[in-house]
Scaffold this active site. Structure first.
Site, mmCIF file in Angstrom:
data_model
loop_
_atom_site.group_PDB
_atom_site.id
_atom_site.type_symbol
_atom_site.label_atom_id
_atom_site.label_comp_id
_atom_site.label_asym_id
_atom_site.label_seq_id
_atom_site.Cartn_x
_atom_site.Cartn_y
_atom_site.Cartn_z
ATOM 1 N N HIS A 199 -3.263 8.427 26.121
ATOM 2 C CA HIS A 199 -4.143 9.168 25.215
ATOM 3 C C HIS A 199 -3.604 9.018 23.797
ATOM 4 C CE1 HIS A 199 -6.918 12.318 23.971
ATOM 5 N NE2 HIS A 199 -5.930 12.821 23.264
ATOM 6 N N THR A 200 -4.421 8.496 22.916
ATOM 7 C CA THR A 200 -4.005 8.325 21.522
ATOM 8 C C THR A 200 -5.115 8.816 20.607
ATOM 9 O OG1 THR A 200 -4.850 6.055 21.503
ATOM 10 C CG2 THR A 200 -2.507 6.329 21.945
ATOM 11 N N VAL A 201 -4.716 9.295 19.454
ATOM 12 C CA VAL A 201 -5.659 9.760 18.441
ATOM 13 C C VAL A 201 -5.238 9.180 17.099
ATOM 14 C CG1 VAL A 201 -6.253 11.897 19.640
ATOM 15 C CG2 VAL A 201 -4.340 11.885 18.058
ATOM 16 N N ASP A 212 -10.818 12.199 28.843
ATOM 17 C CA ASP A 212 -11.652 11.634 27.780
ATOM 18 C C ASP A 212 -11.192 10.241 27.377
ATOM 19 O OD1 ASP A 212 -9.400 12.858 26.508
ATOM 20 O OD2 ASP A 212 -10.476 12.893 24.610
#
Length: 83
Positions: A49-51, A67
């Site tokens: 998960h990365t943003v 997600d």
């Protein structure tokens, strides 16, 4: 580039199908290539998960979120169907 920023590419894919603008294909293939070859992977081999925001040194290190699966799988599937 992050795996969680690919949702807008669903629309880019639709635009490409309508007008065949090579600029759209270039953006899509560059990001698909990133997902396949450069995106961070967890110890278990899943997409991490990365943003885009900086959230500290640890971030979401070695985490898989639902997600991420949604964001990173629908777009490449759509691109594959187009190509």
């Amino acid at each position: 580039n992050t795996v969680n920023s690919t949702a807008p590419l669903m629309t880019v894919a639709d635009l490409y199908k309508e007008c065949k603008d090579p600029a759209y294909m270039k953006v899509m293939t560059e990001i698909a290539e990133y997902i396949i070859t450069k995106a961070p992977i967890t110890k278990e081999g899943g997409l991490e998960h990365t943003v885009p925001e900086r959230i500290g040194r640890e971030g979401f290190n070695d985490q898989i979120w639902a997600d991420t699966l949604f964001m990173s799988c629908l777009f490449p599937a759509k691109l594959g169907k187009i190509t």
